[in-house]
Design an enzyme around this catalytic site. Sequence first.
Site, PDB file in Angstrom:
ATOM      1  N   HIS A   2     101.313 -28.021  64.875  1.00  0.00           N
ATOM      2  CA  HIS A   2     102.185 -26.497  65.386  1.00  0.00           C
ATOM      3  C   HIS A   2     103.236 -26.726  63.955  1.00  0.00           C
ATOM      4  O   HIS A   2     102.461 -27.402  62.778  1.00  0.00           O
ATOM      5  CB  HIS A   2     103.084 -28.082  66.234  1.00  0.00           C
ATOM      6  CG  HIS A   2     104.384 -27.483  66.089  1.00  0.00           C
ATOM      7  ND1 HIS A   2     105.620 -27.809  65.934  1.00  0.00           N
ATOM      8  CD2 HIS A   2     104.945 -25.669  66.654  1.00  0.00           C
ATOM      9  CE1 HIS A   2     107.095 -27.457  65.724  1.00  0.00           C
ATOM     10  NE2 HIS A   2     106.807 -26.303  66.912  1.00  0.00           N
ATOM     11  N   SER A   3     103.517 -25.772  63.907  1.00  0.00           N
ATOM     12  CA  SER A   3     104.103 -25.290  62.400  1.00  0.00           C
ATOM     13  C   SER A   3     103.736 -25.448  61.261  1.00  0.00           C
ATOM     14  O   SER A   3     102.832 -25.309  61.403  1.00  0.00           O
ATOM     15  CB  SER A   3     106.084 -25.801  62.864  1.00  0.00           C
ATOM     16  OG  SER A   3     106.881 -25.047  61.603  1.00  0.00           O
TER      17      SER A   3
END
Length: 286
Positions: free
Chosen positions: A121-122
């Site tokens: 994520h991210s």
Amino acid sequence: MNDSSRILTSRREFVAGVAATSLTASTAVKARSHADQEGEIYRKSAKTFVLVHGAWHGGWCWRDVRSQLAELGHRVFTPSLTGLAERAHLLSVEIGLDTHITDITSLIDYYDLKDIVLVGHSYGGMVITGVADAMKERISEIVYLDAALPRNGETMIAQGPKRSPAIIEQTRKALTGLAPDGIGMAAFPPDILGIPKEHPDYNWVAEKLTPHPLKTWLDPISLENGGSQGLKRSYIHCTAPTLPNSSFPYHAEQVRADPSWAYHALATGHDAMVTAPDAIVAILTA
């Protein structure tokens, strides 16, 4: 009843008992065989997930996704990267991108994990790209959740659409301003990360976020084996709202036009593992 009749009756009862026992045993064997077959099918459908969080977060952010995957029978690892969450006491100026890549490759080695679904994520997109480059043979699928997608030599602040050196330097100075001690960048509030203030987990997330090691965003990634190229790849783009000033919409458009990628758009904020765990699980297990 004479003795001969009694003996004959006893023999008949004995034979009947043996037959009944044999039938029961046969039924039990068949039942166990059926259960074993079902168990084998179940084991073959179960997956091993390694979920890598983004900046300021920790393994805690996957709480709802992890619990749902586990309930479905999958094996799930949600490590916290060095210097973050319950490992915040390890925060230091030396922690760089390679530290976080090693966190995950070491976990995979230690538990001898294979056929992994690797999710990032991210900022975690930087980490999983480095992990894929180092141990591609251990990974069956890689999933970028609104995440960075770097090319060789790029940093977290340089990956994405092409920008001038002046703009990149401006970004570096802004991030350094978030880390006046030169070590950890202060966290953004959850609403910037796409969690509305009225969301029931807003305060939980706000309390859990910890400073993120600055150096990890300034280190260039070294990819000797093409990163995640050659793997089954998916990109999940969070669109409502998109994260301000991020590279993720750019990456989403790039992969959307590439038939070698699976593309998914979710009408939720950047922290989709908090705001839309059901949707994330549905995509991961499809």
